[in-house]
Motif scaffolding. Structure first.
Motif, PDB file in Angstrom:
ATOM      1  N   LEU A   1     -26.046  47.267  36.302  1.00  0.00           N
ATOM      2  CA  LEU A   1     -27.062  46.247  36.562  1.00  0.00           C
ATOM      3  C   LEU A   1     -27.984  46.040  35.363  1.00  0.00           C
ATOM      4  O   LEU A   1     -28.261  44.892  34.976  1.00  0.00           O
ATOM      5  N   ALA A   2     -28.457  47.124  34.758  1.00  0.00           N
ATOM      6  CA  ALA A   2     -29.369  47.002  33.618  1.00  0.00           C
ATOM      7  C   ALA A   2     -28.679  46.332  32.429  1.00  0.00           C
ATOM      8  O   ALA A   2     -29.292  45.521  31.708  1.00  0.00           O
ATOM      9  N   GLN A   3     -27.400  46.660  32.202  1.00  0.00           N
ATOM     10  CA  GLN A   3     -26.661  46.051  31.103  1.00  0.00           C
ATOM     11  C   GLN A   3     -26.415  44.564  31.364  1.00  0.00           C
ATOM     12  O   GLN A   3     -26.474  43.743  30.449  1.00  0.00           O
ATOM     13  N   TYR A   4     -26.143  44.226  32.603  1.00  0.00           N
ATOM     14  CA  TYR A   4     -25.959  42.821  32.994  1.00  0.00           C
ATOM     15  C   TYR A   4     -27.209  41.999  32.666  1.00  0.00           C
ATOM     16  O   TYR A   4     -27.123  40.924  32.060  1.00  0.00           O
ATOM     17  N   GLU A   5     -28.365  42.544  33.047  1.00  0.00           N
ATOM     18  CA  GLU A   5     -29.633  41.847  32.764  1.00  0.00           C
ATOM     19  C   GLU A   5     -29.845  41.696  31.263  1.00  0.00           C
ATOM     20  O   GLU A   5     -30.235  40.627  30.770  1.00  0.00           O
ATOM     21  N   LEU A   6     -29.554  42.755  30.495  1.00  0.00           N
ATOM     22  CA  LEU A   6     -29.739  42.724  29.042  1.00  0.00           C
ATOM     23  C   LEU A   6     -28.761  41.740  28.401  1.00  0.00           C
ATOM     24  O   LEU A   6     -29.134  41.002  27.466  1.00  0.00           O
ATOM     25  N   ASN A   7     -27.518  41.702  28.882  1.00  0.00           N
ATOM     26  CA  ASN A   7     -26.527  40.770  28.332  1.00  0.00           C
ATOM     27  C   ASN A   7     -26.982  39.315  28.484  1.00  0.00           C
ATOM     28  O   ASN A   7     -26.880  38.514  27.552  1.00  0.00           O
TER      29      ASN A   7
ATOM     30  N   VAL B   1     -28.066  39.063  41.342  1.00  0.00           N
ATOM     31  CA  VAL B   1     -28.689  37.735  41.432  1.00  0.00           C
ATOM     32  C   VAL B   1     -30.168  37.816  41.061  1.00  0.00           C
ATOM     33  O   VAL B   1     -30.685  36.987  40.307  1.00  0.00           O
ATOM     34  N   GLU B   2     -30.857  38.833  41.573  1.00  0.00           N
ATOM     35  CA  GLU B   2     -32.284  38.973  41.296  1.00  0.00           C
ATOM     36  C   GLU B   2     -32.544  39.227  39.812  1.00  0.00           C
ATOM     37  O   GLU B   2     -33.533  38.750  39.255  1.00  0.00           O
ATOM     38  N   GLN B   3     -31.650  39.958  39.153  1.00  0.00           N
ATOM     39  CA  GLN B   3     -31.823  40.193  37.722  1.00  0.00           C
ATOM     40  C   GLN B   3     -31.638  38.900  36.923  1.00  0.00           C
ATOM     41  O   GLN B   3     -32.393  38.623  35.994  1.00  0.00           O
ATOM     42  N   MET B   4     -30.625  38.110  37.284  1.00  0.00           N
ATOM     43  CA  MET B   4     -30.440  36.836  36.590  1.00  0.00           C
ATOM     44  C   MET B   4     -31.635  35.912  36.840  1.00  0.00           C
ATOM     45  O   MET B   4     -32.113  35.223  35.919  1.00  0.00           O
ATOM     46  N   LYS B   5     -32.111  35.896  38.053  1.00  0.00           N
ATOM     47  CA  LYS B   5     -33.266  35.056  38.382  1.00  0.00           C
ATOM     48  C   LYS B   5     -34.487  35.470  37.571  1.00  0.00           C
ATOM     49  O   LYS B   5     -35.234  34.623  37.058  1.00  0.00           O
ATOM     50  N   ARG B   6     -34.697  36.770  37.435  1.00  0.00           N
ATOM     51  CA  ARG B   6     -35.835  37.253  36.649  1.00  0.00           C
ATOM     52  C   ARG B   6     -35.722  36.805  35.186  1.00  0.00           C
ATOM     53  O   ARG B   6     -36.705  36.343  34.590  1.00  0.00           O
ATOM     54  N   VAL B   7     -34.528  36.929  34.617  1.00  0.00           N
ATOM     55  CA  VAL B   7     -34.329  36.472  33.233  1.00  0.00           C
ATOM     56  C   VAL B   7     -34.612  34.970  33.129  1.00  0.00           C
ATOM     57  O   VAL B   7     -35.261  34.506  32.183  1.00  0.00           O
ATOM     58  N   ALA B   8     -34.125  34.196  34.101  1.00  0.00           N
ATOM     59  CA  ALA B   8     -34.328  32.746  34.072  1.00  0.00           C
ATOM     60  C   ALA B   8     -35.805  32.396  34.070  1.00  0.00           C
ATOM     61  O   ALA B   8     -36.264  31.535  33.290  1.00  0.00           O
ATOM     62  N   ILE B   9     -36.580  33.058  34.928  1.00  0.00           N
ATOM     63  CA  ILE B   9     -38.011  32.764  35.014  1.00  0.00           C
ATOM     64  C   ILE B   9     -38.730  33.184  33.740  1.00  0.00           C
ATOM     65  O   ILE B   9     -39.549  32.436  33.192  1.00  0.00           O
ATOM     66  N   GLU B  10     -38.414  34.359  33.231  1.00  0.00           N
ATOM     67  CA  GLU B  10     -39.127  34.882  32.063  1.00  0.00           C
ATOM     68  C   GLU B  10     -38.742  34.175  30.771  1.00  0.00           C
ATOM     69  O   GLU B  10     -39.498  34.203  29.803  1.00  0.00           O
ATOM     70  N   THR B  11     -37.570  33.558  30.729  1.00  0.00           N
ATOM     71  CA  THR B  11     -37.126  32.872  29.504  1.00  0.00           C
ATOM     72  C   THR B  11     -37.128  31.348  29.666  1.00  0.00           C
ATOM     73  O   THR B  11     -36.588  30.639  28.828  1.00  0.00           O
ATOM     74  N   ASN B  12     -37.727  30.877  30.764  1.00  0.00           N
ATOM     75  CA  ASN B  12     -37.859  29.440  31.001  1.00  0.00           C
ATOM     76  C   ASN B  12     -36.503  28.741  31.065  1.00  0.00           C
ATOM     77  O   ASN B  12     -36.282  27.697  30.445  1.00  0.00           O
TER      78      ASN B  12
END
Length: 753
Positions: A496-502, A548-559
């Motif tokens: 999960l952590a690597q997915y978010e970082l990728n 899904v929650e990790q991708m959503k977090r990246v989307a919000i934080e990176t606009n």
């Protein structure tokens, strides 16, 4: 005959007598653009002919008067609003408007120059930056701004016009709590000498979701109309169209370009987002020889895959049975893009032995020799690659494109090719996903010609759509970095952590390639490793939601924009099969999308990106597929004039402008062919199948000068034909027509609706 028919006939004859070229050449110019704008003999910074507003800042030490000059891109246009040695007002907005009027007076554009002249006492801002971008509708003399944001954090910075002014604070970062709808009220004070000014920014935090799985949507309707705007769609097998209509592929190029997966439909919607897009069956097109055939949306229905040969719902025109090298096929297109004066012709290649090459001419001047539409690579798009030809230097009015010098390059006798349409812009869309890919696959940033370089970076996407995570989260095999297979003994190849970082690193790298790239992230749906395994499905649901929650977090934080596919499909019930909940309503198998699932996702993306798009929204539908027996577009009205041909029993269209290669073809969207029912007094009008039987109702009337007066009345109609009696007028008996009547009476009819 009726007066309106007589008037139409006279009008037809008048047009037929006009010389063709003189009218086009003498048309007055519609161009109304500036080529340059100078201020005190210096070019305006970043000037572009299609940008109409400029804001400039000028310290009083640079001079307090201004002279504005401009030149137009067309010497025949008229310019107004130029100024000479005008004094500017200090610490205030000075606004100048330059008008450009076309030679024919039908077009006008206005360029606005805003100049702020300031001194060392100025306490005005020249910009407010929020999350790296200028605040919308900024005006130095507007002191309060209301902003809405989906992000959990906000970064504000304030840029003074006068660098000597004191500003407090210069910037601020603020974080909202998760899922809150809080408000930030931030003021900034500028001071210089005895002067002060306060600006206030109010940021309202919004709930991220639209209720349909869409987050942070951005309207790109206008941007996606621009010539050259580049889109890349990447991800795993769901992005490729795997399993659509039973086609199992690794890359989009492994199958026909007309697949109706969500990514293919988004590609077509972007191409159709063009006010001047014309499908091939809508074009004015004709051939020198009557033996050349034109068939609308041909498809071999015996093999379902053949129905997906062409893009645009398989809407195309097949030109076949070309047997003579001196054949000339003429296409007449309007020049609606007067700024660029260009268009694009859309073709498809063929791997069959009818493949040929041709020369392409524009208004009598050759543009391209031996343009070849035969391919020997039957693996790349199964031999039906889309080829696009840029046509430059169009003239105002109607342009004549001629295809000549046909050569069979495939070794056959007869020749043919596929034509898809004409557009005024080309916004490339690259379908570059890879089946079985994980997020590891796309982060090989340092590998020359690796997945990131070839599939994403080389395209410099203005829009990047990325669907990934099904394999990362719960699969036990997939493709990772350097294209190597990744295996997992347990669910989740990529932690999960690597997915978010990728995902975060990929977003960063895409914006390094193109800082202005808009990015849409799409999370995976819930799926089961074994079709029908209820326990496995429920376990996967828990795991996938974390990804899904990790991708959503990246989307919000990176606009970035974001679509949650679990939320999108949440209200669609599963079909309870004997083997378990297989989700047949939106899934083809245990993970890949069905036709309905593809349609729903494609429409969701299109609504997010192009809410004001010019494409036909009804055609974003995996079930809407053209073939030669159906048609989804019927104009509100139309007409053709036909004359009976006693050699073949068909009614031929009358020629246009008296030339053999400019005939009125059968009505572009409805009528297919017209013939006499053998040995009868009945005209049979074959039509393309529509959803409404017998609609629109046709009207058939006698046309022109005839030795015998006829009248018509309906005989029958169905989804593929409408039949009419042709009867002699003022005859008490023997009112039916004979073979002699058909052969000798110069039978002409106007068919309209």
């Amino acid at each position: 005959m009726k007066n309106n028919i007589f008037i139409m006939f006279v009008f037809f004859l008048i047009i037929s007598c006009q010389p063709i070229t003189v009218v086009e050449i003498q048309e007055k110019s519609k161009s109304a653009y500036l080529e340059t704008i100078t201020l005190n003999s210096k070019m305006v910074s970043n000037f572009s002919t299609d940008v109409f507003n400029y804001t400039l800042y000028r310290h009083e030490s640079e001079g307090t008067s201004i002279t504005i000059q401009a030149t137009s891109s067309d010497s025949k246009s008229t310019i107004s609003g130029l100024v000479n040695n005008v004094e500017l007002q200090l610490n205030s907005l000075n606004k100048f408007t330059i008008g450009v009027f076309s030679e024919d007076t039908t077009m006008a554009n206005f360029y606005t120059i805003n100049i702020y002249l300031y001194d060392d006492n100025c306490v005005l801002l020249k910009d407010i930056i929020i999350d790296g971008k200028s605040i919308d509708n900024f005006n130095s003399e507007l002191y309060t701004y209301n902003v809405k944001s989906y992000s959990n954090s906000v970064n504000l910075s304030f840029l003074p016009m006068n660098s000597n002014a004191t500003i407090n604070p210069e910037s601020i970062s603020f974080s909202f709590s998760d899922n809150s709808t809080d408000t930030l009220n931030q003021s900034v004070i500028l001071s210089a000498s005895t002067y002060t000014k306060k600006y206030t920014v109010v940021v309202q935090k919004l709930s991220s979701s639209s209720g349909s799985g869409m987050y942070n949507g951005i309207d790109l309707s206008y941007e996606l109309q621009k010539d050259g705007f580049s889109t890349v769609i990447a991800g795993d097998s769901i992005s490729v169209g795997y399993s659509f209509a039973g086609v199992n592929i690794n890359n989009s190029s492994d199958s026909y370009p007309g697949l109706m997966s969500w990514s293919h439909m988004i590609r077509d919607a972007i191409h159709r987002n063009d006010p001047d897009f014309i499908h091939a069956d809508q074009l004015q097109i004709g051939a020198k020889y009557s033996t050349t055939s034109f068939t609308k949306s041909w498809a071999n229905n015996a093999a379902i895959s053949n129905s997906y040969w062409m893009p645009f719902n398989n809407r195309n025109l097949t030109i076949s049975n070309i047997t003579k090298s001196d054949e000339e096929i003429v296409i007449r297109i309007p020049n609606n893009n007067l700024y660029q004066n260009k268009a694009y012709l859309w073709f498809s290649t063929t791997p069959y032995n009818v493949g040929c090459s041709m020369d392409i001419h524009l208004n009598g001047t050759i543009l391209m020799s031996d343009f070849n539409l035969y391919t020997i690579d039957a693996n790349y798009y199964n031999g039906f690659e889309t080829k696009i030809v840029e046509i430059k230097n169009l003239i105002p009015g109607t342009n004549k494109i001629s295809l000549t010098n046909f050569k069979n390059t495939a070794g056959g006798s007869a020749m043919g090719f596929f034509l898809n349409g004409v557009s005024s812009k080309y916004s490339p869309v690259y379908l570059n996903g890879r089946s079985s890919a994980t997020s590891d696959y796309y982060v090989d940033f340092d590998v020359p010609n690796g997945a990131f370089q070839k599939r994403i970076a080389d395209k410099k996407p203005d829009l990047f759509i990325y669907l990934i995570g099904a394999n990362d989260s719960v699969n036990t095999s997939g493709i990772g970095n350097n294209g190597l297979n990744e295996l997992g003994a347990v669910k989740g190849i990529v932690p999960l952590a690597q997915y978010e970082l990728n995902i975060r690193n990929l977003v960063t790298k895409v914006r390094e390639v193109n800082p202005y790239s808009q990015i849409l992230l799409i999370s995976p749906p819930v799926w089961s490793n074994a079709d029908g395994d209820i326990a496995d499905f429920e376990l996967n649901k828990i795991i996938i939601k974390e990804y899904v929650e990790q991708m959503k977090r990246v989307a919000i934080e990176t606009n970035c924009m974001f679509i949650d596919m679990i939320e999108l499909f949440n209200n669609i019930p599963f079909t309870q099969q004997a083997t378990g909940p297989q989700g047949r309503d939106w899934r083809e198998d245990y993970v890949h999308l069905s036709k309905y699932g593809n349609t729903l996702l494609a429409r969701t993306i299109a609504d997010m990106l192009m809410p004001q798009g010019l494409y036909n929204k009804e055609m974003v539908d995996s079930e809407r597929l053209y073939n030669e027996k159906n048609n989804f577009f019927i104009p509100n009205n139309g007409w053709i004039i036909v004359k009976y041909n006693n050699t073949n029993g068909f009614f031929d269209t009358l020629t246009k402008l008296g030339t053999s290669n400019d005939v009125f073809d059968y009505s572009k969207n409805y009528i297919k062919s017209i013939n006499r029912v053998s040995k009868s007094s009945i005209m049979n009008i074959n039509v393309f199948k529509t959803e409404n039987i017998g609609l629109p109702h046709l009207k058939v009337e006698q046309f022109g000068s005839n030795n015998v007066e006829f009248y018509t009345r309906p005989e029958s109609y169905w989804d593929t034909f409408q039949k009419f009696w042709i009867l002699k007028n003022n005859v008490s008996t023997n009112y039916l027509l004979t073979d002699t009547d058909f052969d000798t009476q110069n039978m002409q009819f106007l068919i309209s609706w």
